[in-house]
Design a protein around this motif. Structure first.
Motif, PDB file in Angstrom:
ATOM      1  N   ARG B 361       0.865  -1.191   0.000  1.00 53.40           N
ATOM      2  CA  ARG B 361       0.000   0.000   0.000  1.00 53.40           C
ATOM      3  C   ARG B 361       0.899   1.238   0.000  1.00 53.40           C
ATOM      4  N   PRO B 362       0.336   2.400  -0.329  1.00 45.36           N
ATOM      5  CA  PRO B 362       1.178   3.599  -0.373  1.00 45.36           C
ATOM      6  C   PRO B 362       1.792   3.871   1.002  1.00 45.36           C
ATOM      7  N   LEU B 363       3.089   4.185   1.013  1.00 44.90           N
ATOM      8  CA  LEU B 363       3.787   4.419   2.279  1.00 44.90           C
ATOM      9  C   LEU B 363       4.576   5.711   2.184  1.00 44.90           C
ATOM     10  N   ARG B 364       4.721   6.367   3.334  1.00 43.04           N
ATOM     11  CA  ARG B 364       5.583   7.550   3.407  1.00 43.04           C
ATOM     12  C   ARG B 364       6.709   7.259   4.374  1.00 43.04           C
ATOM     13  N   ASN B 365       7.880   7.777   4.056  1.00 40.92           N
ATOM     14  CA  ASN B 365       9.051   7.647   4.929  1.00 40.92           C
ATOM     15  C   ASN B 365       9.246   6.205   5.416  1.00 40.92           C
ATOM     16  N   CYS B 366       9.402   5.295   4.483  1.00 44.00           N
ATOM     17  CA  CYS B 366       9.616   3.908   4.891  1.00 44.00           C
ATOM     18  C   CYS B 366      11.085   3.532   4.702  1.00 44.00           C
ATOM     19  N   ILE B 391       9.945  -1.683  -7.247  1.00 41.55           N
ATOM     20  CA  ILE B 391      11.231  -1.297  -6.658  1.00 41.55           C
ATOM     21  C   ILE B 391      12.242  -2.367  -7.033  1.00 41.55           C
ATOM     22  N   GLN B 392      13.408  -1.962  -7.514  1.00 41.82           N
ATOM     23  CA  GLN B 392      14.456  -2.934  -7.829  1.00 41.82           C
ATOM     24  C   GLN B 392      15.701  -2.574  -7.043  1.00 41.82           C
ATOM     25  N   ILE B 393      16.282  -3.579  -6.409  1.00 46.53           N
ATOM     26  CA  ILE B 393      17.501  -3.339  -5.639  1.00 46.53           C
ATOM     27  C   ILE B 393      18.564  -4.337  -6.085  1.00 46.53           C
ATOM     28  N   LYS B 394      19.721  -3.797  -6.442  1.00 45.92           N
ATOM     29  CA  LYS B 394      20.830  -4.652  -6.909  1.00 45.92           C
ATOM     30  C   LYS B 394      21.732  -5.003  -5.739  1.00 45.92           C
ATOM     31  N   LEU B 395      22.084  -6.274  -5.638  1.00 43.84           N
ATOM     32  CA  LEU B 395      23.002  -6.701  -4.595  1.00 43.84           C
ATOM     33  C   LEU B 395      24.244  -7.288  -5.240  1.00 43.84           C
ATOM     34  N   LYS B 396      25.400  -7.004  -4.634  1.00 42.74           N
ATOM     35  CA  LYS B 396      26.662  -7.512  -5.163  1.00 42.74           C
ATOM     36  C   LYS B 396      26.999  -8.836  -4.477  1.00 42.74           C
ATOM     37  N   ALA B 397      27.569  -9.758  -5.246  1.00 42.17           N
ATOM     38  CA  ALA B 397      27.967 -11.057  -4.689  1.00 42.17           C
ATOM     39  C   ALA B 397      28.835 -10.853  -3.452  1.00 42.17           C
ATOM     40  N   SER B 398      29.727  -9.856  -3.517  1.00 44.88           N
ATOM     41  CA  SER B 398      30.673  -9.645  -2.415  1.00 44.88           C
ATOM     42  C   SER B 398      29.971  -9.237  -1.115  1.00 44.88           C
ATOM     43  N   ASP B 399      28.739  -8.754  -1.195  1.00 45.98           N
ATOM     44  CA  ASP B 399      28.013  -8.357   0.013  1.00 45.98           C
ATOM     45  C   ASP B 399      27.166  -9.494   0.586  1.00 45.98           C
ATOM     46  N   LEU B 400      27.042 -10.596  -0.154  1.00 46.97           N
ATOM     47  CA  LEU B 400      26.102 -11.651   0.235  1.00 46.97           C
ATOM     48  C   LEU B 400      26.811 -12.812   0.932  1.00 46.97           C
ATOM     49  N   SER B 401      26.088 -13.464   1.863  1.00 48.30           N
ATOM     50  CA  SER B 401      26.616 -14.703   2.455  1.00 48.30           C
ATOM     51  C   SER B 401      26.009 -15.875   1.696  1.00 48.30           C
ATOM     52  N   GLN B 402      26.675 -17.040   1.773  1.00 45.27           N
ATOM     53  CA  GLN B 402      26.162 -18.200   1.047  1.00 45.27           C
ATOM     54  C   GLN B 402      25.403 -19.156   1.969  1.00 45.27           C
ATOM     55  N   THR B 403      25.105 -18.681   3.178  1.00 43.70           N
ATOM     56  CA  THR B 403      24.475 -19.585   4.139  1.00 43.70           C
ATOM     57  C   THR B 403      23.083 -19.143   4.594  1.00 43.70           C
ATOM     58  N   ASP B 404      22.800 -17.851   4.551  1.00 46.51           N
ATOM     59  CA  ASP B 404      21.521 -17.406   5.118  1.00 46.51           C
ATOM     60  C   ASP B 404      20.523 -16.997   4.052  1.00 46.51           C
ATOM     61  N   ASP B 405      19.245 -17.290   4.317  1.00 47.54           N
ATOM     62  CA  ASP B 405      18.171 -16.815   3.442  1.00 47.54           C
ATOM     63  C   ASP B 405      18.161 -15.288   3.427  1.00 47.54           C
ATOM     64  N   LEU B 406      17.537 -14.738   2.387  1.00 46.82           N
ATOM     65  CA  LEU B 406      17.484 -13.274   2.249  1.00 46.82           C
ATOM     66  C   LEU B 406      16.073 -12.805   2.578  1.00 46.82           C
ATOM     67  N   GLU B 407      15.987 -11.811   3.459  1.00 45.28           N
ATOM     68  CA  GLU B 407      14.669 -11.273   3.797  1.00 45.28           C
ATOM     69  C   GLU B 407      14.563  -9.821   3.387  1.00 45.28           C
ATOM     70  N   VAL B 408      13.430  -9.496   2.762  1.00 47.02           N
ATOM     71  CA  VAL B 408      13.165  -8.109   2.396  1.00 47.02           C
ATOM     72  C   VAL B 408      12.183  -7.561   3.425  1.00 47.02           C
ATOM     73  N   LYS B 409      12.637  -6.560   4.186  1.00 42.91           N
ATOM     74  CA  LYS B 409      11.791  -6.001   5.242  1.00 42.91           C
ATOM     75  C   LYS B 409      11.492  -4.548   4.925  1.00 42.91           C
ATOM     76  N   VAL B 410      10.207  -4.253   4.793  1.00 41.61           N
ATOM     77  CA  VAL B 410       9.801  -2.862   4.621  1.00 41.61           C
ATOM     78  C   VAL B 410       9.151  -2.426   5.932  1.00 41.61           C
ATOM     79  N   THR B 411       9.639  -1.343   6.503  1.00 39.40           N
ATOM     80  CA  THR B 411       9.046  -0.845   7.748  1.00 39.40           C
ATOM     81  C   THR B 411       8.697   0.623   7.589  1.00 39.40           C
ATOM     82  N   CYS B 412       7.731   1.047   8.374  1.00 40.83           N
ATOM     83  CA  CYS B 412       7.201   2.389   8.194  1.00 40.83           C
ATOM     84  C   CYS B 412       6.912   3.010   9.535  1.00 40.83           C
TER      85      CYS B 412
END
Ligand SMILES: Cc1cc2nc3c(=O)[nH]c(=O)nc-3n(C[C@H](O)[C@H](O)[C@H](O)COP(=O)(O)OP(=O)(O)OC[C@H]3O[C@@H](n4cnc5c(N)ncnc54)[C@H](O)[C@@H]3O)c2cc1C
Ligand code: SF4
Lengths: 120, 412
Positions: B361-366, B391-412
């Motif tokens: 839903r529409p969000l401000r300052n999230c 929304i598209q976010i690019k992640l670099k291999a060098s920033d990622l771990s190979q063991t943990d799942d990735l979570e996208v958290k939007v908070t407002c």
């Protein structure tokens, strides 16, 4: 005067708040780039728009070719230009970039074809 | 039966971009299969301006944007069978297609690219009560009539749904001399982009009514009127708010559905979040060697992202063809309750990846955080976020771990 604008120059659609006196902007916030300020300045002075529509094609594999203007025109002339475009009929084949109307209504812009239509 | 290294289903912007990029990566044996008479997909009818700012740095009409890709594919001599409908795809990558010229055809593909695009939700899909008169069209169908066939669909028009195509059609019909009485949206916010509210509706004084929808359709042969009611925050009609609008045309712009029948036939798993296939960071579905990109994967608002996504897909598909398989992607990608349409659903953590999603839903300052375990891989603050904008976010291999799942958290 205080007014809110939605910039239409790119998909970001920034909300821009402007304070202005006459045609002079005294403060502007919310635009992510300089194009936003140029847009708002133009909106205050004299809103300009481009239009996209179609022109009739005689003998083509489609009855219409899409057209647009080479540059923006004053918003209040849009329907005059639409009426003018309705008077032309192009002959197939037509090609992207062909000029359908030169200097339409003396506004200094051309109506150009944006799609190829082959002869039927 | 004929072997082809890469079979591409759909000659729209996604299919064309994937084909071109595969050829540039050294894959010679490519075939595009397209149902229509000419490639370019839905773009041939999107005559308005505004495509290409990201991909080409200039704003183009739909046909012109498509022509760039069609010409490049022609210059690279990539074969495209038009007037050819794909009927079936099997998990072992056989493709069955039919055309009036060649009859039934079977191809054995090294890799398959699904690029079938999407179709529009119709009146049936949203269950509007009332009679069934002529004069009710989806926005894309009305667009095809007006922009391709020179048939004006009506003179007095109501538009249901504030999707981008509906707003674009409100402007288009006004320019063609119709009277557009208003755009009605059941949600309390516009579902299309703010720039389209501005340049398609406000520019032409077309009213947009939020929290309103059509509750009855009247007319026997031709549409005569629609009844509009206000809706409350629980999406229920408010009694006594009904208002009748006389009109001869109702345009529906109530969403797009990815065209995935072939995807499911091939045995690919669905991603419940996007209604498209579940894919990994290489755009590979759960069936090895079958890839998907463009509107068939998730509905895009920006064409430029379709092209860029298909080009990224070609990386993975070319590698699959050269190496026979792709590295396993064992990490899940999940979003919290404010995230919708998240893709990809699996990553390896060993490669760069682009994560796409929308806010619910529409969000401000999230704040958007991409998190693995206790580590915030990326954080972005957004003054404003709308469901209309992917929304598209690019992640670099060098920033990622190979063991943990990735979570996208939007908070407002
Ligand atoms: C009506 C409409 C208007 C739009 N307006 C805009 C806009 O203004 N701005 C914007 O940025 N985006 C717009 N979009 C979205 C944009 O057009 C899409 O993002 C883009 O066209 C998607 O490209 P695609 O290649 O994934 O799909 P498409 O362009 O839909 O191409 C899919 C192709 O696959 C073919 N196909 C499907 N099934 C089969 C089969 N079984 N066998 C063979 N071929 C098949 C179809 O014929 C079609 O050519 C619009 C979309 C629609 C539907
Ligand atoms: S201000 Fe700049 S970034 Fe914002 S919408 Fe206008 S052109 Fe786009």
């Amino acid at each position: 005067m205080l007014r809110e604008f939605t910039c239409i120059m790119c998909p970001q659609g920034c909300d821009i708040s402007v304070e202005f006196e006459g045609a002079t902007i005294t403060s502007i916030t919310g635009n992510k780039c300089a194009k936003g300020e140029a847009y708002v300045t133009q909106e205050i002075e004299n809103p300009m728009r481009n239009i996209a529509t179609s022109a009739l094609v005689d003998g083509g594999d489609l009855p219409l070719a899409s057209v647009r203007l080479t540059d923006v025109i004053p918003k209040d002339r849009i329907f005059d230009v639409m009426a003018e475009i309705r008077t032309v009929e192009l002959s197939a084949p037509v090609h992207e970039g062909d000029i359908a109307i030169h200097d339409v209504l003396g506004l200094g812009v051309d109506v150009i074809v944006t799609k190829d239509v082959d002869a039927a | 039966m004929k072997h082809v290294d890469a079979v591409i289903i759909g000659g729209g912007p996604a299919g064309l971009a994937a084909a071109i990029e595969l050829r540039k990566k050294g894959i010679d044996d490519i075939l595009i299969l397209e149902r229509e008479k000419k490639p370019s997909g839905i773009l041939r009818q999107c005559i308005h301006d505004g495509f290409g700012l990201t991909r080409f740095g200039e704003t183009l009409s739909g046909p012109k944007y498509a022509a760039r890709f069609v010409r490049e594919a022609e210059a690279l001599q990539i074969p495209c069978l038009t007037d050819t409908t794909v009927l079936e795809v099997t998990p072992d990558r056989h493709v069955y297609a039919s055309s009036s010229e060649h009859g039934m055809m079977e191809f054995e593909a090294g890799a398959i690219v699904l690029a079938m695009g999407c179709r529009e939700r119709t009146r049936g899909a949203i269950r509007i009560p009332g009679t069934r008169p002529a004069g009710v069209y989806t926005a894309g169908v009305a667009q095809a009539y007006i922009n391709l066939k020179n048939k004006m669909v009506g003179r007095k028009v109501v538009i249901l749904g504030s999707g981008d195509i509906g707003m674009i059609m409100a402007r288009r019909m006004t320019l063609e001399g119709a009277e557009v009485l208003g755009v009605f949206e059941v949600q309390p916010y516009a579902s299309g982009l703010p720039r389209n509210v501005e340049q398609c509706l406000n520019d032409y004084n077309i009213p947009l009514s939020l929290s309103h929808t059509v509750t009855d359709i009247r007319g026997t042969d031709r549409l005569e009127s629609v009844v509009i009611s206000a809706f409350d925050e629980h999406m229920q009609p408010i009694p006594g708010t009904e208002k009748e609008y006389e009109c001869d045309t109702l345009i529906l712009s109530v969403g797009l559905i990815p065209e995935n029948e072939l995807t499911w036939m091939a045995g690919a798993e669905k991603d419940p979040g996007t209604s498209g296939a579940a894919v990994d960071e290489n755009y590979q579905t759960t069936v090895p060697g079958i890839f998907a990109a463009g509107n068939v994967l998730h509905v895009h608002d920006l064409l430029d992202f379709v092209s860029l996504e298909a080009e990224a897909l070609a990386d993975g598909a070319a590698r699959f063809l050269k190496e026979g398989s792709l590295p396993a992607c064992n990490l899940a990608v999940r979003g919290n309750e404010l995230v919708s349409g998240l893709t990809p659903s699996r990553i390896s953590g060993e490669d760069d990846v682009t994560v796409s999603f929308r806010v619910r839903r529409p969000l401000r300052n999230c704040t958007i955080e991409l998190v693995q375990g206790d580590t915030v891989v990326k954080r972005r603050r957004m003054p404003k976020a709308l469901p209309a904008e992917m929304i598209q976010i690019k992640l670099k291999a060098s920033d990622l771990s190979q063991t943990d799942d990735l979570e996208v958290k939007v908070t407002c």
